[in-house]
Design a protein around this motif. Structure first.
Motif, PDB file in Angstrom:
ATOM      1  N   ASP A   1     -10.150   6.435   1.115  1.00 31.59           N
ATOM      2  CA  ASP A   1     -10.368   5.191   0.377  1.00 31.59           C
ATOM      3  C   ASP A   1     -11.734   4.628   0.779  1.00 31.59           C
ATOM      4  O   ASP A   1     -11.914   4.172   1.900  1.00 31.59           O
ATOM      5  CB  ASP A   1      -9.251   4.199   0.717  1.00 31.59           C
ATOM      6  CG  ASP A   1      -9.295   2.933  -0.123  1.00 31.59           C
ATOM      7  OD1 ASP A   1     -10.178   2.831  -0.986  1.00 31.59           O
ATOM      8  OD2 ASP A   1      -8.442   2.050   0.102  1.00 31.59           O
TER       9      ASP A   1
ATOM     10  N   ILE B   1     -10.241   7.679  -3.632  1.00 32.55           N
ATOM     11  CA  ILE B   1     -10.143   6.440  -4.396  1.00 32.55           C
ATOM     12  C   ILE B   1     -11.212   5.462  -3.917  1.00 32.55           C
ATOM     13  O   ILE B   1     -11.787   5.630  -2.846  1.00 32.55           O
ATOM     14  CB  ILE B   1      -8.749   5.790  -4.287  1.00 32.55           C
ATOM     15  CG1 ILE B   1      -8.474   5.336  -2.841  1.00 32.55           C
ATOM     16  CG2 ILE B   1      -7.666   6.731  -4.774  1.00 32.55           C
ATOM     17  CD1 ILE B   1      -7.165   4.567  -2.683  1.00 32.55           C
TER      18      ILE B   1
ATOM     19  N   ILE C   1      -6.800  13.120  -2.403  1.00 37.12           N
ATOM     20  CA  ILE C   1      -7.203  12.219  -3.479  1.00 37.12           C
ATOM     21  C   ILE C   1      -8.299  11.315  -2.922  1.00 37.12           C
ATOM     22  O   ILE C   1      -8.242  10.901  -1.773  1.00 37.12           O
ATOM     23  CB  ILE C   1      -6.022  11.359  -3.969  1.00 37.12           C
ATOM     24  CG1 ILE C   1      -4.966  12.234  -4.647  1.00 37.12           C
ATOM     25  CG2 ILE C   1      -6.480  10.278  -4.938  1.00 37.12           C
ATOM     26  CD1 ILE C   1      -3.716  11.472  -5.048  1.00 37.12           C
TER      27      ILE C   1
ATOM     28  N   LEU D   1       3.935   3.684  -3.188  1.00 37.08           N
ATOM     29  CA  LEU D   1       4.741   4.447  -4.138  1.00 37.08           C
ATOM     30  C   LEU D   1       5.823   5.223  -3.406  1.00 37.08           C
ATOM     31  O   LEU D   1       5.560   5.892  -2.403  1.00 37.08           O
ATOM     32  CB  LEU D   1       3.864   5.412  -4.935  1.00 37.08           C
ATOM     33  CG  LEU D   1       4.624   6.300  -5.935  1.00 37.08           C
ATOM     34  CD1 LEU D   1       5.217   5.465  -7.061  1.00 37.08           C
ATOM     35  CD2 LEU D   1       3.710   7.389  -6.489  1.00 37.08           C
TER      36      LEU D   1
ATOM     37  N   HIS E   1       7.370   8.923   0.407  1.00 40.42           N
ATOM     38  CA  HIS E   1       6.077   8.378   0.019  1.00 40.42           C
ATOM     39  C   HIS E   1       5.086   9.538  -0.115  1.00 40.42           C
ATOM     40  O   HIS E   1       4.642  10.087   0.894  1.00 40.42           O
ATOM     41  CB  HIS E   1       5.583   7.378   1.072  1.00 40.42           C
ATOM     42  CG  HIS E   1       6.406   6.131   1.150  1.00 40.42           C
ATOM     43  ND1 HIS E   1       6.173   5.028   0.355  1.00 40.42           N
ATOM     44  CD2 HIS E   1       7.483   5.808   1.912  1.00 40.42           C
ATOM     45  CE1 HIS E   1       7.053   4.081   0.629  1.00 40.42           C
ATOM     46  NE2 HIS E   1       7.858   4.530   1.571  1.00 40.42           N
TER      47      HIS E   1
ATOM     48  N   PHE F   1      -1.187   2.932  -3.811  1.00 41.11           N
ATOM     49  CA  PHE F   1      -0.824   4.351  -3.685  1.00 41.11           C
ATOM     50  C   PHE F   1       0.191   4.551  -2.565  1.00 41.11           C
ATOM     51  O   PHE F   1       1.204   5.241  -2.737  1.00 41.11           O
ATOM     52  CB  PHE F   1      -2.074   5.191  -3.400  1.00 41.11           C
ATOM     53  CG  PHE F   1      -2.850   5.566  -4.622  1.00 41.11           C
ATOM     54  CD1 PHE F   1      -2.610   6.748  -5.291  1.00 41.11           C
ATOM     55  CD2 PHE F   1      -3.845   4.728  -5.108  1.00 41.11           C
ATOM     56  CE1 PHE F   1      -3.331   7.102  -6.419  1.00 41.11           C
ATOM     57  CE2 PHE F   1      -4.581   5.064  -6.233  1.00 41.11           C
ATOM     58  CZ  PHE F   1      -4.319   6.257  -6.896  1.00 41.11           C
TER      59      PHE F   1
ATOM     60  N   PHE G   1       1.977   9.659  -1.062  1.00 43.68           N
ATOM     61  CA  PHE G   1       0.570   9.410  -0.741  1.00 43.68           C
ATOM     62  C   PHE G   1       0.433   8.788   0.648  1.00 43.68           C
ATOM     63  O   PHE G   1       1.138   7.846   0.984  1.00 43.68           O
ATOM     64  CB  PHE G   1      -0.069   8.476  -1.772  1.00 43.68           C
ATOM     65  CG  PHE G   1      -0.037   9.013  -3.179  1.00 43.68           C
ATOM     66  CD1 PHE G   1      -0.672  10.205  -3.494  1.00 43.68           C
ATOM     67  CD2 PHE G   1       0.638   8.329  -4.179  1.00 43.68           C
ATOM     68  CE1 PHE G   1      -0.643  10.707  -4.794  1.00 43.68           C
ATOM     69  CE2 PHE G   1       0.668   8.822  -5.471  1.00 43.68           C
ATOM     70  CZ  PHE G   1       0.029  10.010  -5.781  1.00 43.68           C
TER      71      PHE G   1
ATOM     72  N   MET H   1      -5.278  10.676   1.325  1.00 48.27           N
ATOM     73  CA  MET H   1      -6.279   9.973   0.528  1.00 48.27           C
ATOM     74  C   MET H   1      -7.429   9.521   1.404  1.00 48.27           C
ATOM     75  O   MET H   1      -7.246   9.223   2.585  1.00 48.27           O
ATOM     76  CB  MET H   1      -5.678   8.718  -0.117  1.00 48.27           C
ATOM     77  CG  MET H   1      -4.631   8.966  -1.165  1.00 48.27           C
ATOM     78  SD  MET H   1      -4.151   7.388  -1.911  1.00 48.27           S
ATOM     79  CE  MET H   1      -3.495   6.532  -0.485  1.00 48.27           C
TER      80      MET H   1
END
Length: 275
Positions: free
Chosen positions: A3, A121, A119, A18, A24, A15, A26, A1
């Motif tokens: 961010d 975010i 991803i 999780l 995990h 995230f 992410f 990710m």
């Protein structure tokens, strides 16, 4: 990710925390924040995640520091490798500057070689969009909205989105983003135009989705009105009336998979359950 506008890291932490079958899925590759104290928290979060991944627990030095029993230790002495990774992950940079763009672009190239997919975010600064922030700005002498760069920092998010081309992006902001205007144009309309400009002619790169409650489930649904992007936390099992605009973008090539995703709706006071 990746961010962006990470603040102290709450969204990324959600995230990263999780866990599915002891895994995990992410991992944060880079998080970016300009404010010094928020960045310190962001970096410490990164350090603690890596330390716990390696050792299976939090460092004793952190527990005693958090309890007020000692001053803050030199984290590089607690675990030099974990601290080095944290410093590489959490960057203190001002988005919209050439320096930040260069550092993020380097991180993107590295992530492409290390990860199956990515991803994006984050949420642009909300002071320019929030009702309170706008009221304060109007009270400032010689304040010119068109010259407030915070109104347009969402375009740096779009720039990174276009370069990264992640599987999914999540953009979060206050409700005021839907009504904020600059030069008689709604900022939200400009954002939608920029998003639709990604991809090829006649084919949008991303399809937009919003969280929706469907009976006892939460699903991602297509949107017909901007107000549908508003997420009301109290409807999702959170004991707080916090309302935010959350836009989910799914790459068009995999968007059909999002329509089949659902999770149970958490119990909350509104639907008769208990927190």
């Amino acid at each position: 990710m990746i961010d962006l506008f990470a603040g102290p890291g709450g969204l990324g932490e959600g995230f990263a925390a999780l866990e599915e079958n002891s895994h995990h899925p992410f991992r944060i590759g880079i998080s970016v924040e300009k404010e010094a104290s928020a960045h310190q928290t962001l970096r410490l979060r990164a350090f603690l995640r890596e330390y716990r991944r390696k050792h299976g627990q939090l460092p004793e030095e952190f527990i005693s520091f958090h309890a007020g029993e000692r001053g803050e230790p030199d984290w590089s002495e607690v675990d030099a490798e974990a601290w080095e990774l944290a410093c590489s992950e959490a960057r203190q940079l001002e988005l919209g500057t050439a320096e930040a763009a260069s550092e993020i672009d380097k991180a993107i190239e590295l992530l492409r070689t290390e990860c199956d997919d990515t991803i994006l975010i984050g949420g642009p600064p909300c002071q320019a969009y929030s009702l309170v922030g706008r009221a304060r700005s109007r009270g400032k002498k010689d304040y010119v909205p068109e010259k407030d760069e915070r109104h347009f920092l969402f375009r740096e998010y779009i720039r990174v989105l276009d370069k990264l081309r992640p599987a999914v992006f999540v953009m979060e902001n206050v409700k005021g983003m839907l009504s904020s205007t600059v030069q008689s144009r709604r900022v939200f309309e400009m954002l939608m135009e920029d998003l639709s400009s990604l991809g090829h002619a006649g084919e949008e790169l991303y399809q937009l989705r919003a969280f929706r409650i469907d009976g006892d489930e939460i699903r991602l649904k297509e949107v017909s009105d901007p107000s549908e992007f508003i997420v009301r936390a109290e409807q999702f099992g959170v004991p707080q009336k916090r309302h935010r605009v959350i836009i989910i973008g799914v790459r068009s090539s995999i968007a059909h998979r999002a329509d089949d995703v659902s999770i149970p709706r958490p119990s909350s006071p509104e639907n008769g359950g208990a927190i």
